[in-house]
Design an enzyme around this catalytic site. Structure first.
Site, PDB file in Angstrom:
ATOM      1  CB  CYS A  80      -0.890  -0.009   1.247  1.00 47.95           C
ATOM      2  SG  CYS A  80      -2.046   1.341   1.327  1.00 47.95           S
ATOM      3  CG  HIS A 122      -5.884  -2.360  -0.883  1.00 46.55           C
ATOM      4  ND1 HIS A 122      -4.921  -3.014  -0.142  1.00 46.55           N
ATOM      5  CD2 HIS A 122      -5.481  -1.070  -0.957  1.00 46.55           C
ATOM      6  CE1 HIS A 122      -3.988  -2.136   0.216  1.00 46.55           C
ATOM      7  NE2 HIS A 122      -4.303  -0.943  -0.271  1.00 46.55           N
ATOM      8  CD  GLU A 123      -6.815   1.564  -3.418  1.00 52.02           C
ATOM      9  OE1 GLU A 123      -6.869   2.500  -2.600  1.00 52.02           O
ATOM     10  OE2 GLU A 123      -5.742   0.995  -3.714  1.00 52.02           O
ATOM     11  CG  HIS A 126      -7.130   3.083   1.602  1.00 51.66           C
ATOM     12  ND1 HIS A 126      -6.178   3.444   2.523  1.00 51.66           N
ATOM     13  CD2 HIS A 126      -6.520   2.252   0.735  1.00 51.66           C
ATOM     14  CE1 HIS A 126      -5.037   2.856   2.221  1.00 51.66           C
ATOM     15  NE2 HIS A 126      -5.211   2.122   1.144  1.00 51.66           N
TER      16      HIS A 126
END
Length: 147
Positions: A80, A122-123, A126
């Protein structure tokens, strides 16, 4: 409409440029100090870190929601831009259905699998304040990135 405003479109462009500048396969707005539920992932060119993965074309997602996730999972080493120098062994659903708005503010829904599903998740993490180390099942699976 906020999404079609020049200011919002400039932020989208900035987000995509930041992803390229920092060599990511995806990026979320909070990573660049934009406190919005916006993410961008994909590339026009194959990513050298994932030479065997299908090409994931560039796409914006505004207010994305994962509306479905497969029970079938896979594991992969993740890194990341927000956690430089580290990799973690992370399990995620193999397939998801993502719903949100595109960069023009139009409603979209996509069935994603493989690398696209992983990067989207994954994003998406965030924008919920979650980083990949939170997904690692044991600290032994969080390691320095090989150079």
């Amino acid at each position: 409409d906020e999404v079609s405003s020049a200011a919002f479109q400039a932020r989208l462009e900035m987000l995509a440029k930041a992803q390229i500048k920092y060599g990511g396969i995806g990026i979320a707005a909070p990573q660049v100090g934009w406190w919005a539920r916006v993410l961008h992932f994909g590339s026009e060119e194959p990513n050298p870190r994932y030479p065997h993965a299908d090409l994931v074309l560039p796409q914006f997602w505004i207010n994305p929601t994962i509306v479905e996730a497969s029970n079938e999972t896979n594991w992969m080493w993740e890194g990341c831009l927000s956690v430089p120098g580290m990799r973690g062994w992370v399990e995620r659903p193999r397939k998801i259905i993502l719903r949100g708005l595109d960069g023009n503010g139009c409603e979209i829904e996509a069935s994603l699998s493989g690398l696209a599903a992983r990067v989207a998740q994954h994003e998406h993490d965030h924008i919920d304040g979650v980083l990949f180390p939170h997904r690692v099942p044991d600290p032994r699976f969080l390691v320095p990135q090989a150079s």
